[in-house]
Design a protein around this motif. Structure first.
Motif, short mmCIF file in Angstrom:
data_model
loop_
_atom_site.label_atom_id
_atom_site.label_comp_id
_atom_site.label_asym_id
_atom_site.label_seq_id
_atom_site.Cartn_x
_atom_site.Cartn_y
_atom_site.Cartn_z
N ASP A 33 3.14 -1.08 -10.69
CA ASP A 33 2.07 -1.92 -10.12
C ASP A 33 2.58 -2.65 -8.88
O ASP A 33 1.88 -2.73 -7.86
N LYS A 64 3.09 -0.27 -5.94
CA LYS A 64 1.80 0.10 -5.35
C LYS A 64 1.28 -1.01 -4.45
O LYS A 64 0.77 -0.77 -3.36
N GLU A 65 1.40 -2.25 -4.92
CA GLU A 65 0.93 -3.39 -4.13
C GLU A 65 1.77 -3.55 -2.86
O GLU A 65 1.24 -3.86 -1.79
N LYS A 106 0.69 -1.00 -0.36
CA LYS A 106 -0.62 -1.37 0.18
C LYS A 106 -0.47 -2.45 1.26
O LYS A 106 -1.09 -2.39 2.32
N LEU A 111 6.26 -10.84 -5.21
CA LEU A 111 5.07 -10.04 -5.45
C LEU A 111 4.67 -10.08 -6.92
O LEU A 111 3.49 -10.20 -7.26
N MET A 115 1.16 -11.46 -8.34
CA MET A 115 0.27 -10.57 -9.07
C MET A 115 -0.03 -11.11 -10.46
O MET A 115 -1.16 -11.02 -10.95
#
Length: 273
Positions: free
Chosen positions: A130, A133-134, A137, A250, A254
């Motif tokens: 996760d 991926k963030e 992005k 991060l 999140m």
């Protein structure tokens, strides 16, 4: 609601623990506390349950404290200190004062909220996949280019035009940069190093991005500082910070977002009058 506000008590306890750890380290050799029959210690005949110690220790370890003899002894000392003060408070009748039970209820609610959030985080962990991926992005979204430029800054437009005329006549930019009123870059041939557009005022950056490598502005660029003549040396893609460097921040962000989203969903289901 924010985690920080729901953890105020935890912060106070951690500070107290830190003081106790320092005092324990100075006062006596390190040794883990020993409990008998489920009792950690007695203070003036009042027992401190081992269960209280276990919860305190578990909470501190979860927040990064080492589970060693020093920390264990410090927790015992802190719990004893707290019991001594609590007994004195009861002697003064402070537990009978108006508003005391309300404060107790608020602390209980704070503990419940903290436990609920901890349970939610454990049940909905943010995985490495996760986070990766963030990260990708954000890198794609915030992709920037960096520009290596030189400039010559003067007060008057006529002076800037004269410099441009000399450049067209074959003069070297670095030599003419000695005339720049930006003394910091003038000593380096006008070199401003590598920067993104964010580093410059808008008129400067707008003119800069239109240049081809090796070219200079053929008309003066006016800004709040004066008139610029800009030369573009090179362009490159900006390098994002390494994943491992930003991973902890991060993950925390999140998790916070997931918690806030969950709370918003709970609020929508609740009847508030």
């Amino acid at each position: 609601m924010k985690i920080r506000s729901s953890r105020l008590l935890v912060g106070i306890l951690a500070a107290a623990l830190s003081c106790a750890a320092f005092a324990a380290d100075k006062a006596a050799p390190k040794a883990a506390p020993v409990a008998k029959n489920g009792v950690l210690a007695t203070v003036n005949g009042q027992a401190i349950p081992k269960a209280v110690y276990d919860v305190f220790l578990e909470d501190q370890v979860a927040r990064g404290a080492p589970n060693n003899a020093e920390v264990q002894k410090a927790i015992r000392e802190e719990l004893v200190r707290r019991e001594v003060m609590a007994q004195e408070a009861r002697k003064l009748g402070l537990d009978k004062k108006p508003g005391f039970q309300t404060r107790v209820d608020m602390l209980r609610q704070t503990a419940l909220v903290g436990s609920y959030i901890d349970t939610f985080v454990k049940a909905h962990p943010v995985t490495d996949a996760d986070i990766k991926k963030e990260y990708q992005k954000l890198v794609a979204k915030n992709a920037k280019r960096e520009y290596k430029v030189r400039h010559i800054l003067v007060d008057k437009e006529e002076s800037a035009k004269a410099i441009i005329a000399k450049l067209k006549g074959g003069a070297k930019f670095a030599d003419l940069a000695k005339e720049s009123k930006d003394t910091g870059s003038a000593a380096n041939g006008g070199d401003l190093g590598w920067n993104s557009t964010d580093a410059y005022v808008k008129p400067f950056s707008e003119a800069m991005v239109k240049l081809e490598k090796g070219k200079y502005t053929t008309t003066p660029v006016k800004s709040e500082y004066g008139y610029h003549v800009i030369e573009l040396d090179d362009v490159r893609d900006a390098t994002p910070p390494p994943f491992d460097q930003v991973k902890p921040q991060l993950k925390q962000r999140m998790q916070q977002q997931a918690i806030e989203k969950h709370i918003a969903e709970l609020m929508k289901k609740s009847k508030v009058q």
